[in-house]
Every structure is written in structure tokens, then in C-alpha cells.
Scaffold this active site. Sequence first.
Site, mmCIF file in Angstrom:
data_model
loop_
_atom_site.group_PDB
_atom_site.id
_atom_site.type_symbol
_atom_site.label_atom_id
_atom_site.label_comp_id
_atom_site.label_asym_id
_atom_site.label_seq_id
_atom_site.Cartn_x
_atom_site.Cartn_y
_atom_site.Cartn_z
ATOM 1 N N LYS A 11 -1.558 -10.556 57.156
ATOM 2 C CA LYS A 11 -1.685 -9.157 56.699
ATOM 3 C C LYS A 11 -0.415 -8.371 57.046
ATOM 4 O O LYS A 11 0.667 -8.941 56.982
ATOM 5 C CB LYS A 11 -2.949 -8.536 57.295
ATOM 6 C CG LYS A 11 -4.178 -9.408 57.022
ATOM 7 C CD LYS A 11 -5.482 -8.737 57.300
ATOM 8 C CE LYS A 11 -6.619 -9.700 56.994
ATOM 9 N NZ LYS A 11 -7.930 -9.122 57.120
ATOM 10 N N HIS A 97 -7.507 -10.370 47.392
ATOM 11 C CA HIS A 97 -8.044 -10.208 48.746
ATOM 12 C C HIS A 97 -8.837 -8.903 48.808
ATOM 13 O O HIS A 97 -8.487 -7.923 48.143
ATOM 14 C CB HIS A 97 -6.914 -10.191 49.780
ATOM 15 C CG HIS A 97 -7.436 -10.156 51.181
ATOM 16 N ND1 HIS A 97 -7.807 -8.987 51.795
ATOM 17 C CD2 HIS A 97 -7.714 -11.158 52.044
ATOM 18 C CE1 HIS A 97 -8.276 -9.282 53.010
ATOM 19 N NE2 HIS A 97 -8.223 -10.595 53.184
ATOM 20 N N GLU A 99 -8.991 -6.515 50.787
ATOM 21 C CA GLU A 99 -8.257 -5.277 51.107
ATOM 22 C C GLU A 99 -7.493 -4.775 49.893
ATOM 23 O O GLU A 99 -7.296 -3.564 49.725
ATOM 24 C CB GLU A 99 -7.336 -5.519 52.313
ATOM 25 C CG GLU A 99 -8.146 -5.553 53.600
ATOM 26 C CD GLU A 99 -7.700 -6.576 54.619
ATOM 27 O OE1 GLU A 99 -6.537 -7.002 54.586
ATOM 28 O OE2 GLU A 99 -8.539 -6.955 55.464
ATOM 29 N N GLU A 169 -15.142 -14.511 50.988
ATOM 30 C CA GLU A 169 -14.960 -13.637 52.146
ATOM 31 C C GLU A 169 -15.885 -12.429 52.013
ATOM 32 O O GLU A 169 -15.527 -11.453 51.336
ATOM 33 C CB GLU A 169 -13.511 -13.158 52.217
ATOM 34 C CG GLU A 169 -12.502 -14.273 52.354
ATOM 35 C CD GLU A 169 -11.206 -13.770 52.984
ATOM 36 O OE1 GLU A 169 -10.854 -14.258 54.051
ATOM 37 O OE2 GLU A 169 -10.586 -12.867 52.420
ATOM 38 N N GLY A 175 -12.582 -8.767 59.638
ATOM 39 C CA GLY A 175 -12.009 -7.935 60.683
ATOM 40 C C GLY A 175 -13.033 -7.155 61.478
ATOM 41 O O GLY A 175 -12.687 -6.253 62.240
ATOM 42 N N SER A 215 -13.785 -13.111 59.996
ATOM 43 C CA SER A 215 -13.966 -13.282 61.448
ATOM 44 C C SER A 215 -14.155 -14.742 61.864
ATOM 45 O O SER A 215 -14.977 -15.040 62.728
ATOM 46 C CB SER A 215 -15.124 -12.404 61.948
ATOM 47 O OG SER A 215 -14.834 -11.037 61.713
HETATM 48 P P1 PGA Z 1 -10.399 -11.796 59.622
HETATM 49 O O1 PGA Z 1 -9.728 -11.657 58.175
HETATM 50 O O2 PGA Z 1 -10.352 -13.270 59.978
HETATM 51 O O3 PGA Z 1 -9.569 -10.948 60.521
HETATM 52 O O4 PGA Z 1 -11.815 -11.309 59.477
HETATM 53 C C1 PGA Z 1 -9.967 -12.608 57.162
HETATM 54 C C2 PGA Z 1 -9.227 -12.233 55.910
HETATM 55 O O5 PGA Z 1 -9.107 -11.034 55.625
HETATM 56 O O6 PGA Z 1 -8.731 -13.095 55.175
#
Ligand code: PGA
Length: 253
Positions: A11, A97, A99, A169, A175, A215
Amino acid sequence: MKKPFVAGNWKMNTDSNSSVELGKCIASASLEAAGHDVTVAVCPPFVYLQAVARALSASSVAVGAQDIYYEPKGAFTGEISASMLKDIGCTYCLCGHSERRHVIGETDELINKKVAAGIGGGLLPILCVGELRAEREASQTNEVVTRQMKNGLAGLSAEKVSAVTIAYEPVWAIGTGLTATPQQAQEVHDFIRKLLGQMYDGRLAEEIRILYGGSVKPDNAADLMGQRDIDGALVGGASLKADDFLAIIQAAV
Ligand code: PGA
């Protein structure tokens, strides 16, 4: 037999020194740890991609971009094309993704163009799909994932789609420290695999790798990746610590 695949999404983290250091650390240890039994990739921020790709060029760890733009070149200020990424030694690119979908506002249509451009430019896209917490609570997970899969892969032949990796995901698990249970994740992975079977064919559905993300940590990685339809992990936070990421790679073997 599919090789498991563990990818680290850094990220908007690291700097010019720590990105190269982290990459080198992962490359030297992951070779010893897992040999050639696991595909490993790291996705640094754009500005450090070339330096990390150079540092890892003699290793088995591949480099991926966190995003791409779908046009090959031209007046698209701030954007980066597939051919530019290929040029600096990039193998993979994340597309869609969560985000980018939910913070930046990318649509399925835009993501579809990115997946197609990634394949066209010789990259291996990792198409990310997953539901919001409210969507899971409203029992809409399968519906959301179906829409993201069908729209994200629209217009692409089975041959092209064989270059794609899917990452499931759940947005509520990214996160947050909340992880889908191995059973919850397996249910959706099984659903996605069957969906690919309907969209394309059974062989493609079996061969395509479907990663879990959200996570993933050293202490839950083995249980998650031990599920029948979970072929690896897309790791955010834990990929920033070499020891944690290496433990997750080890859990994939
Ligand atoms: P994370 O992120 O392992 O921090 O939950 C996963 C991702 O966004 O690909």
C-alpha cells in the site's frame, strides 16, 4: 497441482531504503524457506517499484504494481501504463483493490478496462473482489461477488482469463484485524470457483488461483490456506514485516 501464491501489498508504506531492504530480506529468506513451491510477489508503491524490481531481479520473488491505467500512453496525467510497468520488470498488477473501489471510487467498468489492459500488456492481473460489511449482513455477498467478477472480466476470453488471479477480500476484514473464518472464506471461494466454471469452463475454474485477503497473519494463515479452494493469500499489514510475511509464505507450502 496448483502452486500456492502469496502476494504482499505494501500500500502507501515504506520509503526508498526500507522498500529495497524489505524486498531483499523477503527474497533471500523465502528462497530458503519455500524453495520453488510457492509463488511470491511484492507490490511496492509505484515510486519504489523499479528499485525493488532491480534488487529482486535475480531472485524468485516477483514484483507487482498496486494499480495500472488502461490506456497505453498519452495525455493521462499521473497515470502509469501496463507497458511502463512491464518495462521496469513488473510481472503482476492489482486491479480493483477495495481501497481503490471504495476510497478512490473505481467502478467495475474501469476495473474491467484495467484487467484487459494488464493482460494485453503482458502483465498478470490480480482482480480483487469482496463485499462490504453491510452487504454481508444483508446476505448479499454472493450477489456482490458475482457482479464484480462478471463485470471485472467482461469481454475476456477463457484464454485471457487464465492469466488472471482472483483475490477474495471481504472489505470488513481488510486492515481491521477481523478475519473471515476459514469456513466463511472457503464458502465464498467455492462460490467463486463454481461461478468461473459457469462463466468459462471447469478446467479453467480448477486452474485459476483464488487468494484470500483481509487481516491474514502468521497465526491464521495455515488454517485459511488449508481450505480446499484457498490457493494463497494477498497480505497487507503483515507483508510489511519480513518475519511475518515469511511465516505466511511458509504456511502456504
Ligand atoms: P490487510 O490488507 O492484510 O492489512 O488486511 C489486505 C489487503 O488490503 O490486500
